[in-house]
Design a protein around this motif. Structure first.
Motif, PDB file in Angstrom:
ATOM      1  N   ALA A  92       0.911  -1.116  -0.030  1.00  0.00           N
ATOM      2  CA  ALA A  92      -0.061   0.106  -0.211  1.00  0.00           C
ATOM      3  C   ALA A  92       0.925   1.447   0.013  1.00  0.00           C
ATOM      4  O   ALA A  92       2.003   1.053   0.421  1.00  0.00           O
ATOM      5  N   ALA A  93       0.181   2.223  -0.470  1.00  0.00           N
ATOM      6  CA  ALA A  93       0.975   3.739  -0.513  1.00  0.00           C
ATOM      7  C   ALA A  93       0.021   4.627   0.245  1.00  0.00           C
ATOM      8  O   ALA A  93      -1.132   4.613   0.210  1.00  0.00           O
ATOM      9  N   LEU A  94       0.724   5.064   1.322  1.00  0.00           N
ATOM     10  CA  LEU A  94       0.165   6.223   2.059  1.00  0.00           C
ATOM     11  C   LEU A  94       0.459   7.723   1.887  1.00  0.00           C
ATOM     12  O   LEU A  94       1.779   7.749   1.737  1.00  0.00           O
ATOM     13  N   ALA A  95      -0.085   8.600   1.989  1.00  0.00           N
ATOM     14  CA  ALA A  95       0.271  10.038   1.708  1.00  0.00           C
ATOM     15  C   ALA A  95      -0.277  10.780   2.702  1.00  0.00           C
ATOM     16  O   ALA A  95      -1.289  10.928   3.211  1.00  0.00           O
ATOM     17  N   TYR A  96       0.604  11.495   3.587  1.00  0.00           N
ATOM     18  CA  TYR A  96       0.519  12.254   4.746  1.00  0.00           C
ATOM     19  C   TYR A  96       0.447  13.913   4.429  1.00  0.00           C
ATOM     20  O   TYR A  96       1.699  14.322   4.187  1.00  0.00           O
ATOM     21  N   THR A  97      -0.631  14.644   4.587  1.00  0.00           N
ATOM     22  CA  THR A  97      -0.749  16.094   4.223  1.00  0.00           C
ATOM     23  C   THR A  97      -0.542  16.715   5.667  1.00  0.00           C
ATOM     24  O   THR A  97      -1.488  16.441   6.387  1.00  0.00           O
ATOM     25  N   ASP A  98       0.232  17.845   5.764  1.00  0.00           N
ATOM     26  CA  ASP A  98       0.150  18.455   7.294  1.00  0.00           C
ATOM     27  C   ASP A  98      -0.963  19.597   7.069  1.00  0.00           C
ATOM     28  O   ASP A  98      -1.097  20.519   5.889  1.00  0.00           O
ATOM     29  N   VAL A  99      -1.965  19.376   7.698  1.00  0.00           N
ATOM     30  CA  VAL A  99      -3.232  20.146   7.788  1.00  0.00           C
ATOM     31  C   VAL A  99      -3.391  20.986   8.936  1.00  0.00           C
ATOM     32  O   VAL A  99      -4.631  21.175   9.415  1.00  0.00           O
ATOM     33  N   THR A 100      -2.311  21.301   9.859  1.00  0.00           N
ATOM     34  CA  THR A 100      -2.436  21.860  11.079  1.00  0.00           C
ATOM     35  C   THR A 100      -2.906  23.275  10.964  1.00  0.00           C
ATOM     36  O   THR A 100      -3.885  23.527  11.946  1.00  0.00           O
ATOM     37  N   ASP A 101      -2.602  24.022  10.274  1.00  0.00           N
ATOM     38  CA  ASP A 101      -3.103  25.430   9.929  1.00  0.00           C
ATOM     39  C   ASP A 101      -4.697  25.343   9.578  1.00  0.00           C
ATOM     40  O   ASP A 101      -5.471  25.925  10.153  1.00  0.00           O
ATOM     41  N   PHE A 102      -4.805  24.286   8.761  1.00  0.00           N
ATOM     42  CA  PHE A 102      -6.358  24.475   8.420  1.00  0.00           C
ATOM     43  C   PHE A 102      -7.135  23.857   9.611  1.00  0.00           C
ATOM     44  O   PHE A 102      -8.300  24.476   9.936  1.00  0.00           O
ATOM     45  N   MET A 103      -6.710  22.995  10.428  1.00  0.00           N
ATOM     46  CA  MET A 103      -7.443  22.398  11.475  1.00  0.00           C
ATOM     47  C   MET A 103      -7.509  23.323  12.528  1.00  0.00           C
ATOM     48  O   MET A 103      -8.605  23.770  13.288  1.00  0.00           O
ATOM     49  N   ARG A 104      -6.643  24.165  12.759  1.00  0.00           N
ATOM     50  CA  ARG A 104      -6.482  25.343  13.835  1.00  0.00           C
ATOM     51  C   ARG A 104      -7.670  26.196  13.370  1.00  0.00           C
ATOM     52  O   ARG A 104      -8.272  26.783  14.223  1.00  0.00           O
ATOM     53  N   LEU A 105      -7.519  26.510  12.091  1.00  0.00           N
ATOM     54  CA  LEU A 105      -8.612  27.750  11.750  1.00  0.00           C
ATOM     55  C   LEU A 105     -10.074  27.127  11.838  1.00  0.00           C
ATOM     56  O   LEU A 105     -10.739  27.990  12.172  1.00  0.00           O
ATOM     57  N   LEU A 106      -9.938  25.919  11.418  1.00  0.00           N
ATOM     58  CA  LEU A 106     -11.462  25.233  11.569  1.00  0.00           C
ATOM     59  C   LEU A 106     -11.891  25.453  13.039  1.00  0.00           C
ATOM     60  O   LEU A 106     -13.123  25.994  13.185  1.00  0.00           O
ATOM     61  N   ARG A 107     -10.869  25.068  13.712  1.00  0.00           N
ATOM     62  CA  ARG A 107     -11.396  25.264  15.403  1.00  0.00           C
ATOM     63  C   ARG A 107     -11.726  26.607  15.654  1.00  0.00           C
ATOM     64  O   ARG A 107     -12.701  27.012  16.412  1.00  0.00           O
ATOM     65  N   VAL A 108     -10.789  27.528  15.229  1.00  0.00           N
ATOM     66  CA  VAL A 108     -11.169  28.852  15.586  1.00  0.00           C
ATOM     67  C   VAL A 108     -12.551  29.315  14.947  1.00  0.00           C
ATOM     68  O   VAL A 108     -13.466  30.024  15.428  1.00  0.00           O
ATOM     69  N   LYS A 109     -12.790  29.085  13.597  1.00  0.00           N
ATOM     70  CA  LYS A 109     -14.244  29.454  12.967  1.00  0.00           C
ATOM     71  C   LYS A 109     -15.326  28.795  13.735  1.00  0.00           C
ATOM     72  O   LYS A 109     -16.277  29.410  14.237  1.00  0.00           O
ATOM     73  N   ASP A 110     -15.102  27.645  14.117  1.00  0.00           N
ATOM     74  CA  ASP A 110     -16.404  26.818  14.812  1.00  0.00           C
ATOM     75  C   ASP A 110     -16.748  27.792  16.260  1.00  0.00           C
ATOM     76  O   ASP A 110     -17.655  27.900  16.671  1.00  0.00           O
ATOM     77  N   GLU A 111     -15.547  27.933  17.036  1.00  0.00           N
ATOM     78  CA  GLU A 111     -15.614  28.764  18.405  1.00  0.00           C
ATOM     79  C   GLU A 111     -16.073  30.043  18.102  1.00  0.00           C
ATOM     80  O   GLU A 111     -16.946  30.600  18.786  1.00  0.00           O
ATOM     81  N   PHE A 112     -15.700  30.610  17.138  1.00  0.00           N
ATOM     82  CA  PHE A 112     -16.010  32.107  16.773  1.00  0.00           C
ATOM     83  C   PHE A 112     -17.694  31.980  16.525  1.00  0.00           C
ATOM     84  O   PHE A 112     -18.680  32.807  17.009  1.00  0.00           O
TER      85      PHE A 112
END
Ligand code: ADP
Length: 540
Positions: A303-323
């Motif tokens: 199998a081949a696995l690809a890992y994308t760094d989505v830290t900024d996106f996840m932090r923004l999502l959380r900020v958006k939801d909290e907002f």
């Protein structure tokens, strides 16, 4: 392989397969066979005299042996060592110059093979010439011209030349295929370096798993993630647990939840989110995708696995939801008080009719604002986790009737008539408020997206074990491309925007999550300009 086996292989390679055969060994073999011939001839009753030609031949062979051992051949030109087999041919010629017509002519094959082996076709030519000039001709001269002598001489030259040719030709083939294999290997190696360079350049962590779950390779980017996830090191097998957390960043993943483990079981997936690293400051959020690799026969090969760094996106999502959550929450309190006071005012009898009309506009708009805030809150909450439903026996027929009644004024304003077909009562275990929200959304959409003179039909019925709610309109309809995105948060069709129909695109996403949290399904059938059918099915 045993010690002896290895020795035999080394010997075989030195004799046959290296480009430089071992001079001393080849000369040694010839000398041994030559002496064996002389010994057997002497034993057979023809002693070899000291001054005879065969004895001189022996001397020549021994001299060649000494030369093979002491001359630094590697420092001389490559052809120089060819002198030795030629000397051997000469010695063989001498040994046959005796009265017993002895001296095995077949021995010419040994130096001939040597020449063909080491010098290719040119060596084979020297072998033929040497066998003719040094063995055959002296033989005939010594024996006198006769049929037997001529035949022997000719055959020795021909057989020796043939042997040399065969081996020269075979070796040429061997070398050509070896060169081709080396070239192919070099190409492969170059390709590998290229793909390694590409893999190390991309900003995505990559892992290749073998069929048994062992790591076949990772790129440089993924090494960073591995250090965070496995501070104590990694054993190179899929499914090792470490500092790897779920999408919320709270629960540690078990072996069977690890992306590598799932991929090693042949599972394919996209955008599985997780956090790696225990330290809140340095941890990273990753989005993982996995694909199976199949062998040429279609079996699971890895199998081949690809890992994308989505830290900024996840932090923004959380900020958006909290907002969104906090803003909607803050808006609620003043809104509640506005609604309250407007209602109190509307209850007064002494207001002039134009003020009542204006207050009703205020009331309608506050209502809308209230619904919008409720939708936003709902969306923010649904991002935080699954929806909480409180089930109780509920008369869905009454819920539908109430919704249709509430939509009455809006339908009247839009010139749309609403028909309703529901049984007297239909009691189901559902969350009453949320189901009311579902019917409200569907009915108000049907009215909103209808044209003046349109018809909306709402029906509620019981299938064998399912409750079916159906809202049909004859309105603007939905294109097939939009149908897939209809239930996404904040999606609005171009037609809705163009006609300036009010809305924010949250109603259907909320409707869908309510229906699904009741174990039901929602479906839509529609064509652009042909009206739409929304169908909700709930288990009883
Ligand atoms: P809103 O109505 O607030 O825009 P919804 O989530 O309820 O949000 O609907 C999303 C989109 O789906 C709408 O903007 C509209 O384009 C389309 N849609 C929903 N219901 C209908 C319908 N009955 N007929 C045509 N289009 C519809």
């Amino acid at each position: 392989m045993g010690h002896l086996g290895r020795r035999i292989q080394v010997l075989r390679e030195r004799l046959l397969f290296t480009d430089e055969p071992d001079t001393a060994i080849l000369q040694g073999i010839f000398a041994l066979l030559f002496m064996l011939d002389l010994t057997l001839r002497t034993a057979g009753g023809t002693p070899v005299d000291a001054g005879s030609w065969p004895a001189a031949g022996l001397g020549l062979v021994l001299a060649a042996c000494v030369a093979a051992l002491v001359v630094p051949w590697h420092r001389l030109p490559a052809w120089a060592v060819g002198v030795l087999p030629v000397l051997d041919l000469a010695a063989l010629g001498m040994s046959r110059m005796s009265n017993d017509v002895g001296g095995a002519g077949i021995l010419a094959v040994v130096p001939a093979l040597w020449l063909g082996r080491q010098f290719g076709l040119r060596g084979a030519g020297v072998a033929v010439l040497g066998a003719a000039v040094l063995v055959a001709v002296p033989n005939i001269v010594y024996q006198g011209v006769s049929g037997v002598a001529a035949s022997r001489a000719l055959l020795i030259a021909v057989v020796a030349g043939w042997a040399a040719l065969v081996i020269a030709y075979a070796l040429e083939k061997l070398r050509a295929s070896r060169d081709a294999a080396e070239a192919a290997l070099a190409t492969l190696e170059a390709e590998r370096r290229f793909s390694d360079a590409i893999l190390d350049t991309v900003d995505v962590g990559l892992v290749l798993l073998a069929a048994d779950g062992t790591y076949r390779g990772i790129n440089r980017r993924h090494e960073d993630f591995m250090r965070l996830a496995f501070p104590d090191g990694h054993l190179g097998r899929a499914g090792q647990t470490g500092e790897v957390y779920d999408a919320n960043g709270t629960a540690l993943l078990g072996r069977e939840q690890m992306p590598t483990y799932r991929a090693s079981q042949g599972e394919e997936y996209d955008d599985v989110r997780m956090w790696v690293g225990g330290d809140p400051l340095t941890r990273r959020a990753l989005s993982v995708s996995a694909r199976r690799v199949a062998s040429p026969h279609g079996e699971f090969a890895g199998a081949a696995l690809a890992y994308t760094d989505v830290t900024d996106f996840m932090r923004l999502l959380r900020v958006k939801d909290e907002f969104v959550a906090s803003v909607s929450h803050e808006l609620r309190t003043p809104l509640t008080s506005i609604v309250g006071y407007v209602n109190i005012l509307l209850e007064r009898e002494d207001l002039p009719p134009d003020v009542v009309a204006q207050l009703e506009v205020v009331a309608r708009n506050t209502d809308r604002l209230n619904r919008l805030v409720a939708d936003l809150l709902h969306t923010a909450k649904s991002a935080a986790g699954p929806m909480h439903v409180v089930r109780a026996p509920t008369d869905l027929a009454a819920v539908v009737r109430d919704s249709v009644e509430a939509a009455g004024p809006a339908a009247a304003r839009a010139g749309v008539s609403v028909q309703v077909a529901v049984p007297e009562t239909l009691t189901v275990m559902v969350d009453q408020q949320r189901m009311a929200q579902v019917v409200d959304n569907l009915v108000s959409n049907a009215v909103k997206y209808s044209l003046p003179g349109g018809l909306v039909q709402v029906s509620l019925g019981l299938d064998v074990d399912r409750v079916e709610l159906c809202v049909i309109d004859s309105g603007i309809g939905i294109s097939s491309a939009d149908r897939d995105r209809l239930f996404n948060q904040f999606f609005r069709s171009r037609q809705a925007e163009e006609r300036s129909i009010q809305g924010v695109g949250l109603g259907l996403s909320i409707t869908k999550s309510i229906v699904e949290s009741h174990g039901g399904r929602i479906e839509v059938e529609s064509e652009l300009g042909q009206g739409s059918v929304f169908r909700v099915r709930l288990p009883r």
